[in-house]
Design a protein around this motif. Structure first.
Motif, PDB file in Angstrom:
ATOM      1  N   LYS A 155       0.982  -0.887   0.024  1.00 46.43           N
ATOM      2  CA  LYS A 155       0.086   0.148  -0.097  1.00 46.43           C
ATOM      3  C   LYS A 155       1.106   1.085  -0.373  1.00 46.43           C
ATOM      4  CE  LYS A 155      -3.741  -0.425   1.655  1.00 46.43           C
ATOM      5  NZ  LYS A 155      -4.921  -0.336   2.631  1.00 46.43           N
ATOM      6  N   LYS A 156       1.739   1.112   0.277  1.00 45.87           N
ATOM      7  CA  LYS A 156       2.543   2.358   0.811  1.00 45.87           C
ATOM      8  C   LYS A 156       3.873   2.534  -0.504  1.00 45.87           C
ATOM      9  CE  LYS A 156       3.572   2.331   6.225  1.00 45.87           C
ATOM     10  NZ  LYS A 156       4.550   2.284   6.849  1.00 45.87           N
ATOM     11  N   ILE A 157       4.105   1.949  -1.172  1.00 41.17           N
ATOM     12  CA  ILE A 157       4.881   1.868  -2.434  1.00 41.17           C
ATOM     13  C   ILE A 157       3.131   2.207  -3.747  1.00 41.17           C
ATOM     14  CG2 ILE A 157       5.475   0.523  -4.099  1.00 41.17           C
ATOM     15  CD1 ILE A 157       6.476  -1.902  -2.625  1.00 41.17           C
ATOM     16  N   GLU A 158       2.745   2.245  -3.419  1.00 36.99           N
ATOM     17  CA  GLU A 158       1.536   2.417  -4.240  1.00 36.99           C
ATOM     18  C   GLU A 158       0.314   4.011  -4.105  1.00 36.99           C
ATOM     19  OE1 GLU A 158       0.349   1.274  -7.128  1.00 36.99           O
ATOM     20  OE2 GLU A 158       0.819  -0.844  -7.241  1.00 36.99           O
ATOM     21  N   ILE A 159       0.669   4.589  -2.329  1.00 32.21           N
ATOM     22  CA  ILE A 159       0.639   5.407  -2.405  1.00 32.21           C
ATOM     23  C   ILE A 159       1.974   6.212  -2.392  1.00 32.21           C
ATOM     24  CG2 ILE A 159       0.411   6.876  -0.498  1.00 32.21           C
ATOM     25  CD1 ILE A 159      -0.355   4.790   1.299  1.00 32.21           C
ATOM     26  N   LYS A 160       2.842   5.876  -2.769  1.00 31.96           N
ATOM     27  CA  LYS A 160       3.842   6.947  -2.764  1.00 31.96           C
ATOM     28  C   LYS A 160       3.626   7.553  -4.728  1.00 31.96           C
ATOM     29  CE  LYS A 160       7.559   5.517   0.384  1.00 31.96           C
ATOM     30  NZ  LYS A 160       8.608   5.181   0.840  1.00 31.96           N
ATOM     31  N   ARG A 161       3.300   6.264  -5.306  1.00 31.21           N
ATOM     32  CA  ARG A 161       3.141   6.351  -7.070  1.00 31.21           C
ATOM     33  C   ARG A 161       2.533   7.226  -7.647  1.00 31.21           C
ATOM     34  NH1 ARG A 161       0.289   4.552 -10.717  1.00 31.21           N
ATOM     35  NH2 ARG A 161      -0.737   3.023  -9.377  1.00 31.21           N
ATOM     36  N   VAL A 162       1.019   7.274  -7.044  1.00 33.79           N
ATOM     37  CA  VAL A 162      -0.191   7.696  -6.423  1.00 33.79           C
ATOM     38  C   VAL A 162      -0.231   9.594  -6.230  1.00 33.79           C
ATOM     39  CG1 VAL A 162      -2.249   8.821  -5.765  1.00 33.79           C
ATOM     40  CG2 VAL A 162      -2.004   6.227  -6.495  1.00 33.79           C
ATOM     41  N   LEU A 163       1.274   9.383  -5.397  1.00 35.05           N
ATOM     42  CA  LEU A 163       1.292  10.938  -4.906  1.00 35.05           C
ATOM     43  C   LEU A 163       1.244  11.700  -6.483  1.00 35.05           C
ATOM     44  CD1 LEU A 163       2.514  11.056  -1.127  1.00 35.05           C
ATOM     45  CD2 LEU A 163       0.520  12.084  -2.503  1.00 35.05           C
ATOM     46  N   LYS A 164       2.810  11.220  -6.953  1.00 29.54           N
ATOM     47  CA  LYS A 164       3.473  11.647  -8.145  1.00 29.54           C
ATOM     48  C   LYS A 164       2.728  12.573  -9.133  1.00 29.54           C
ATOM     49  CE  LYS A 164       7.473   8.247  -7.006  1.00 29.54           C
ATOM     50  NZ  LYS A 164       8.414   7.628  -8.332  1.00 29.54           N
ATOM     51  N   TYR A 203      -2.751  19.155  -2.870  1.00 29.19           N
ATOM     52  CA  TYR A 203      -1.170  17.906  -2.193  1.00 29.19           C
ATOM     53  C   TYR A 203      -1.383  18.010  -0.587  1.00 29.19           C
ATOM     54  CZ  TYR A 203       2.962  15.728  -2.287  1.00 29.19           C
ATOM     55  OH  TYR A 203       4.567  14.598  -2.091  1.00 29.19           O
ATOM     56  N   PHE A 204      -1.857  18.763   0.350  1.00 26.54           N
ATOM     57  CA  PHE A 204      -1.593  18.843   1.521  1.00 26.54           C
ATOM     58  C   PHE A 204      -2.872  18.084   2.219  1.00 26.54           C
ATOM     59  CE2 PHE A 204      -3.189  20.654   5.508  1.00 26.54           C
ATOM     60  CZ  PHE A 204      -1.679  20.278   6.289  1.00 26.54           C
ATOM     61  N   LYS A 205      -4.052  17.781   1.449  1.00 30.05           N
ATOM     62  CA  LYS A 205      -5.456  17.515   1.959  1.00 30.05           C
ATOM     63  C   LYS A 205      -4.400  15.862   1.690  1.00 30.05           C
ATOM     64  CE  LYS A 205      -8.916  18.605   0.039  1.00 30.05           C
ATOM     65  NZ  LYS A 205     -10.088  19.057  -0.483  1.00 30.05           N
ATOM     66  N   SER A 206      -4.405  15.719   0.169  1.00 31.67           N
ATOM     67  CA  SER A 206      -3.674  13.945   0.624  1.00 31.67           C
ATOM     68  C   SER A 206      -3.142  13.383   1.201  1.00 31.67           C
ATOM     69  CB  SER A 206      -2.767  14.149  -1.213  1.00 31.67           C
ATOM     70  OG  SER A 206      -3.931  14.465  -2.591  1.00 31.67           O
ATOM     71  N   LEU A 207      -1.762  14.892   2.168  1.00 36.23           N
ATOM     72  CA  LEU A 207      -0.795  13.802   2.330  1.00 36.23           C
ATOM     73  C   LEU A 207      -2.091  13.486   3.866  1.00 36.23           C
ATOM     74  CD1 LEU A 207       2.221  16.247   2.369  1.00 36.23           C
ATOM     75  CD2 LEU A 207       1.902  14.041   1.519  1.00 36.23           C
ATOM     76  N   VAL A 208      -2.759  14.466   4.994  1.00 43.30           N
ATOM     77  CA  VAL A 208      -3.311  14.004   5.913  1.00 43.30           C
ATOM     78  C   VAL A 208      -3.971  13.433   5.972  1.00 43.30           C
ATOM     79  CG1 VAL A 208      -5.458  15.941   7.093  1.00 43.30           C
ATOM     80  CG2 VAL A 208      -3.523  16.866   6.541  1.00 43.30           C
TER      81      VAL A 208
END
Length: 298
Positions: free
Chosen positions: A260-269, A279-284
């Motif tokens: 899940k963390k790997i996919e989250i990093k990819r999606v954040l890009k 972007y901030f809302k996504s991190l929160v």
């Protein structure tokens, strides 16, 4: 003004919740209506409310788009209105859309939608969507995920029969079906999209993963969006990844925490840091999810 026949197509799994949606159609102040209910297999209840309703079995289609197409093929009306079985209409919904159509429509294909109030566990939310209609030449996905913050839900769809006949629902699409239909409809050169700024529909909101429309199909969502990514702004793309893909990804229990963390990093890009608020809302959203998960384990 004349009163053209309106065919109301309700797609359903045949459960008792259907009775409420049928009742909201029967209580319409506009009376020249035929009701066609397309069920996945058969009705799972008996009730006199269905006596004036045409019920068609979709032979276990498990596909809302196929059911909608079946209903449209059976329709006798000049106009089509769609309704999901867990949504409701206010009494003047069809009357107002017909009157609006007759007052503004001149030529070409006509489509209209209305303001919608969200409903969860039977409670009506005070917020109304959308606040404004789609602008001329504004792309559907930009309207939904751009600065307009648009909203067009299937249970508010109203349009001429030919529009739904030539622009059928794509039965290969398993998610974002109404969005997909709208994108294709917007490609027609003579389509007129009209917005009725009145609350006339109650839309049932389900928790993530509790209904067909909210299941964790984020990989499919990403593949589907890839077909249209060149038509959207960077801001709309960031919002789509944040609101649709990331939200569903977080609740995908088929993934390990590491996956899940790997996919989250990819999606954040795909969520541009230039749009800092998104972007901030996504991190929160990510931080709160993992914080809650850890608390549940403890």
């Amino acid at each position: 003004m004349d009163s053209p026949l309106v065919s109301v197509i309700i797609t359903s799994m045949g459960k008792e919740i259907l009775k409420k949606s049928i009742k909201s159609v029967l209580e319409q102040t506009y009376k020249n209506i035929e009701i066609i209910v397309v069920v996945d297999n058969n009705l799972l209840f008996t009730d006199s409310i269905t006596k004036n309703v045409k019920v068609i079995s979709a032979c276990e289609a498990h596909n809302a788009n196929k059911s909608r197409n079946i209903g449209i093929e059976e329709a006798k009306g000049e106009y089509i209105a769609l309704l999901d079985d867990d949504d409701l209409w206010l009494p003047d919904k069809i009357k107002i859309q017909v009157e609006q159509m007759q007052s503004v429509h001149k030529e070409g294909h006509y489509f209209s939608y209305v303001q919608t109030a969200l409903m969860k566990n039977g409670v009506i939310n005070r917020h109304v969507y959308p606040k404004q209609g789609i602008k001329k030449n504004e792309k559907i996905l930009n309207y939904f995920f751009g600065h307009s913050k648009g909203f067009i839900q299937c249970s508010s769809f109203f349009g001429d029969l030919e529009l739904f006949t030539i622009n059928k629902f794509n039965e290969e699409v398993i998610k974002h079906q109404d969005w997909d239909w709208l994108i294709n409809a917007q490609k027609l050169p003579d389509l007129n999209i009209d917005f009725v700024p009145q609350i006339l529909t109650y839309y049932t909101v389900n928790s993530v993963g509790t209904s067909v429309g909210t299941k964790q199909r984020w990989r499919y969502s990403e593949q589907w969006f890839d077909n249209y990514k060149d038509t959207v702004t960077e801001y709309a793309k960031s919002n789509f990844y944040s609101k649709v893909i990331l939200r569903s990804l977080l609740y995908d229990n088929s993934l390990t925490t590491t996956e899940k963390k790997i996919e989250i990093k990819r999606v954040l890009k795909n969520i541009s840091i230039r749009h800092s608020f998104t972007y901030f809302k996504s991190l929160v959203k990510i931080i709160l999810f993992f914080s809650k998960s850890e608390n549940n384990i403890n």
